[in-house]
Every structure is written in C-alpha cells, then in structure tokens.
Design an enzyme around this catalytic site. Sequence first.
Site, PDB file in Angstrom:
ATOM      1  N   ARG A   1     -15.064  -4.264  -4.134  1.00 18.32           N
ATOM      2  CA  ARG A   1     -14.395  -3.005  -3.829  1.00 18.32           C
ATOM      3  C   ARG A   1     -14.999  -2.401  -2.555  1.00 18.32           C
ATOM      4  NH1 ARG A   1      -9.819  -0.127  -4.804  1.00 18.32           N
ATOM      5  NH2 ARG A   1     -10.175   1.937  -5.660  1.00 18.32           N
TER       6      ARG A   1
ATOM      7  N   THR B   1      -1.500  -3.266  -2.670  1.00 19.10           N
ATOM      8  CA  THR B   1      -2.228  -4.202  -3.529  1.00 19.10           C
ATOM      9  C   THR B   1      -1.436  -5.491  -3.792  1.00 19.10           C
ATOM     10  OG1 THR B   1      -3.128  -2.284  -4.576  1.00 19.10           O
ATOM     11  CG2 THR B   1      -3.256  -4.315  -5.864  1.00 19.10           C
TER      12      THR B   1
ATOM     13  N   THR C   1      -6.551  -5.404  -2.409  1.00 19.16           N
ATOM     14  CA  THR C   1      -5.711  -4.346  -1.858  1.00 19.16           C
ATOM     15  C   THR C   1      -6.234  -3.750  -0.567  1.00 19.16           C
ATOM     16  OG1 THR C   1      -4.560  -2.293  -2.464  1.00 19.16           O
ATOM     17  CG2 THR C   1      -6.855  -2.440  -3.087  1.00 19.16           C
TER      18      THR C   1
ATOM     19  N   ASN D   1      -5.041  -0.636  -0.459  1.00 26.13           N
ATOM     20  CA  ASN D   1      -4.589   0.581  -1.123  1.00 26.13           C
ATOM     21  C   ASN D   1      -3.114   0.817  -0.813  1.00 26.13           C
ATOM     22  OD1 ASN D   1      -4.629   2.730  -2.835  1.00 26.13           O
ATOM     23  ND2 ASN D   1      -5.389   4.185  -1.331  1.00 26.13           N
TER      24      ASN D   1
ATOM     25  N   ASP E   1      -8.740   6.867  -2.984  1.00 23.59           N
ATOM     26  CA  ASP E   1      -8.995   6.641  -4.414  1.00 23.59           C
ATOM     27  C   ASP E   1     -10.214   7.418  -4.910  1.00 23.59           C
ATOM     28  OD1 ASP E   1      -6.823   5.132  -5.035  1.00 23.59           O
ATOM     29  OD2 ASP E   1      -7.840   3.201  -5.004  1.00 23.59           O
TER      30      ASP E   1
ATOM     31  N   SER F   1     -10.890   2.576  -9.301  1.00 26.49           N
ATOM     32  CA  SER F   1      -9.667   1.789  -9.104  1.00 26.49           C
ATOM     33  C   SER F   1      -8.877   1.674 -10.405  1.00 26.49           C
ATOM     34  CB  SER F   1     -10.069   0.386  -8.637  1.00 26.49           C
ATOM     35  OG  SER F   1      -8.956  -0.464  -8.604  1.00 26.49           O
ATOM     36  N   SER F   2      -7.624   1.298 -10.263  1.00 28.08           N
ATOM     37  CA  SER F   2      -6.813   0.979 -11.447  1.00 28.08           C
ATOM     38  C   SER F   2      -6.538  -0.522 -11.533  1.00 28.08           C
ATOM     39  CB  SER F   2      -5.465   1.701 -11.385  1.00 28.08           C
ATOM     40  OG  SER F   2      -5.657   3.082 -11.314  1.00 28.08           O
TER      41      SER F   2
ATOM     42  N   GLY G   1       0.334  -1.735  -7.809  1.00 23.70           N
ATOM     43  CA  GLY G   1       1.090  -0.577  -8.299  1.00 23.70           C
ATOM     44  C   GLY G   1       0.268   0.673  -8.550  1.00 23.70           C
ATOM     45  N   GLY G   2      -0.941   0.753  -7.968  1.00 24.08           N
ATOM     46  CA  GLY G   2      -1.749   1.963  -8.129  1.00 24.08           C
ATOM     47  C   GLY G   2      -1.957   2.260  -9.603  1.00 24.08           C
TER      48      GLY G   2
END
Length: 564
Positions: A101, A374, A392, A394, A416, A445-446, A466-467
């Site tokens: 990340r 992403t 990603t 983002n 984020d 993050s998701s 897809g966030g």
Amino acid sequence: MKKIILLFFIPLLFIQCKQEIEQPKEKEYGFIADSAMVVSARIEASNIGVEIMEQGGNAFDAMVATSLALVVTYPFAGNIGGGGFMVYRLNDGTSGALDYREKAPLAATQDMYLDENGNVIEGKSILGVMAVGTPGTIAGLFEVHKKFGTLPFEKLIQPSIDLAEKGVVVTEKQAKRLAKYRVLFEEANKRIIFLDTTWNASDTIKYPALANTFKRIRDHGEKEFYTGKTADILVEYIQQLGGIITKEDLAKYEAKWRNPISFSYDGNKIISMSPPSSGGICIAQILKSIEPYEIQQYKHNSPKYIQLITEAERRAYADRAHYLGDPDFVNIPVDSLTSNSYLTTRMADFNWSKATASSSISHGSITGYESNETTHYSIIDKFGNAVSVTTTLNGAYGSKVYVEKGGFFLNNEMDDLSAKPGVPNMFGLIGAEANAIAPEKRMLSSMTPTIVEKNGKLKMVLGSPGGSTIITSVMQNILNVLEYDMTMQESVSKPRFHHQWLPDDIKFEPAFDTLVFAPLKKLGYKIDQSNSPVIGKVDAILVLPDGRLEGGADPRGDDKAAGF
Ligand code: DON
C-alpha cells in the site's frame, strides 16, 4: 483449446434437488482450463501471465508479469505509481498476505487538505500532485519475486517491455475513459500529456517512456525505482508541480508481509486481506453476522436477502469508520470485531419489520480495547498455488499526474486517509482518528483480495475494484457460489447492490430487478440507483469438482480469462 475466450453453455445433468421438483437448467460457464489460469482486466495481461506459467513459472511469477502487463494495457488502474495487496495460498495450504500500500509522505500533516477555516478544500486530496502517496507497487513485486519467484525477474518484465514498444490496441471502453478524463489530465499536469490526444477504439498506443523505465528496472532492480534514475525523474516532476514527496520518502518505502484475516463461514475457510485494508475484517463481520440465517431460504437478490445483508453491512461499515486504520499506527481489535459474540450483539437490534436507521447506529463497543478506480486479478498455477491481487491508483488514472519521462500515472491514494473526521472521501466513506493523516501512514483501504477453501482444498480466488463497494461485491460473489451454487461466470455477471452505513441508502446496479424496490421502501430503506452504473468488477476463478478451473471474467469491463 488454449487462450480462446468463450462463454459457453454446458447442459448439466441434474444433480441436486433442493425443492421437490426443479427443471433441469443450463448453467452458464466461463472459460475453462485444465490446470492454470489468469483472469484480469485485459486479455493481453492474462495471456502474459499464462505464458509465464507455460514456461514453468508459478503463480507468483505470473503475478509479477501480469501486474507489469496491466501497467501497459490498463493504465486506468494497472500501475507502478500506486500500490496494492496480495493474498496467497500455497498448494500445501499455508497462506499469507503482502501489503504494498502507498504511504503518506514524510511531510504530510493532519490538516494538509483543510483551508484556513478548517474546511476540506474540495478536490485537493483527489486531483493533482498533493493527492499522491509514496508508491509501493515495485517494492511489492520485488518482494513477491524474492520470496516465491522461480524465473528470473528479467523474464517476467520482458513481455511488458515488448508490449509497451509494440503498443496496445485501444478498446471501446478505454477510448471512452481517455476522452472522459482529458480535461483532468491537463489540469493535474498543468499541460497537455500524450494521452490527452484523441484516441479512438482500435488505435494502437505505444509507451516508449514506460518501456525505458521497465528496462532500467530490469537492469538495476527495485532500487532503480526508489533510489535510481526513475526516482530522480519522479521526484523532479512531483516537485515541479509543487508536491511534497521527496527522495527520502521513496528510499524509505518498504512492502510488508502481513497475516491475512482467516475465518470460517458455513464450513468454508475464507482468507482475505488484513489492515491496512478493511476488506478482510469487514467481509468477516458481514458474513459472520448473516451466517446464523438459512440464506438459501431467501431467493437470490430478493427483498429479504437484500435486507439481511444491508443490515450486516450497515454495522460493519460503522465499525470500519471508527476502528480501522494502519496497524503500524493504531491498535485494531481484530479478534473482538470478528468474534461471534460481538457480532451477535451487533445484530441483536436488527428487525425484519423495519430498516434500522444509520443515524441510530454507531460503532460497536469493544471491551478491553485500549486506544485509540483499482484492478483485481486472480491466478492459479498448475502446482495448485493461488494468488489474489488487487492493485490501484485509487481514482481513475489516480491523481491524473502523469510522469511523462517515466511513462506512468501517480496515485491519489491520500484521499483514502481521513482529511477531516466525519467528512466523507470520494467513496462517501467517513473516517476518524484511526485513519487520520500522519507522515508515513498507510491509508485505510477497502481492497479485498480473497481466497476460499473448502474441506482443506482450494475452491475460489476472487476480488474486485470499486472503492467502498469492493467489500460488498466480493461478499456477494462468495454467497452466489457457496449459497446459490452459481458458476463463477454466472456469479460475476449477476447484478449487485451495496450499502455502507453512510450514506443511509442502498445502491443498485441498473440491471437489478426493480420489483424489489417497493417492498424495501415500505420497510424504510432508501433506494439509490442514480450513481451506480456498475458496482465492482469481479475477476475470479472457481475450482470445479473435477479439478478444472472456471474463470469468471466480469462483463462490466474488458476483463478476460486465459489458461491451459
Ligand atoms: O484502497 C481503496 O479502497 C481504494 N483506493 C480503492 C479504489 C478503487 O477501487 C477505485 N475503483 N473503482
């Protein structure tokens, strides 16, 4: 049949009778391969991963090669200027996770996106150079290669060098995306970049600067990106645009091995990403909250099914906002948050006769808690190793900052982090202290790269962009297969819905059956169909009972499976 991507129909002998009489039905299968497969956002990238495995490489070699190929074929999200997460499961059943990340720059401050009145400056964490976090992708790929790679790195990067030089054919969808973001490219870079040119479907885009960056990485390794010529080019451009990332930021970046979140759902073991992604914890909370219910008694995507899942999601996303952040900075009560007793208490006020209002839900209380656009690809190799990767920039093309001399986009991952407590980010997610900005912090993050095993055997590899909708998209696909016996292709193609506590509404894809809306509205649920043309884009692999692999390539994109 190799690398020919077909959807085909196989009439199945009728095996299972849940109700007394059911008509034999035809199942829609995706691409099927005997022993190895890659499903990714572009066929060129899937093919490159597969070729590496045909040359004897394993899933990790293919991961590196596919990831680099996506930088060329899918600059919308494929990247070396962003970051990601990998969850893996080896053929001996051991699993693990890698966190590459992005990190907040050393010069980041908690109020860097606020004006003098303490209000969030619109767009500052999204567009342009101030939105960029220190990239982690190259560190991640080298870490994977060091630990698990079997072929020389040069071999893994060469196909992407060749592709960047030869060029990639623009698809319809890509042409539309490039046209849509032109104005923003210009704004973020304060000038015209070469991708600003009008590109039409069937044109070929060549990436000579990216090919040169890849050659330098091939020749000098990871340090080329973090302390070499590429680092110089990157920092010079960032500073020219007024950004704050320095050479020290790059030099200090490290990818980290993490323990994944593992839990059981209905006799299956789910292995998913741990913090700094919220994916694994949230999906564990949602699935474990609904596990006591006989899901199959509710028709798929029926009002009752939607209601139950929405209520579990509401509570999970409220916890996400409060408790989750970078584990190197905050203490996250993972065991408590995912325990059966806690989740039973959380669901105790769920009532079938009325929607719970999000305003009446806050994060749950944990006893003993001390403080504080992403892309996904799935790979299985012929040895039985599985790799699930979400990576990603983002937003679409990240910050839109394009390092022209290096040939790549930079992320806008800083969005984020929570610019201000209670103020939603671009995905409408609210953050609190746990995800506040701090130097060198990884943003929450998701992303939910996930692997499912059943009876000790590999069953499914999946994930999505897809966030905030990533978690719920992955979760629905797990249920589609485990509870509703769908094929992988049927599962990824099904319309999806999404709820995330705040805003207090349920989003539905346009393809969703609108007949469910009236009963849900009657119970007090708010419906939002306005802003969700697609929810997630899931690329997945299912291990069939006979051991063959079925790809689920999401028809919402240009995504394709390949294999042998
Ligand atoms: O890490 C996250 O959760 C986000 N940066 C992911 C962004 C994303 O999925 C955008 N795609 N639609």
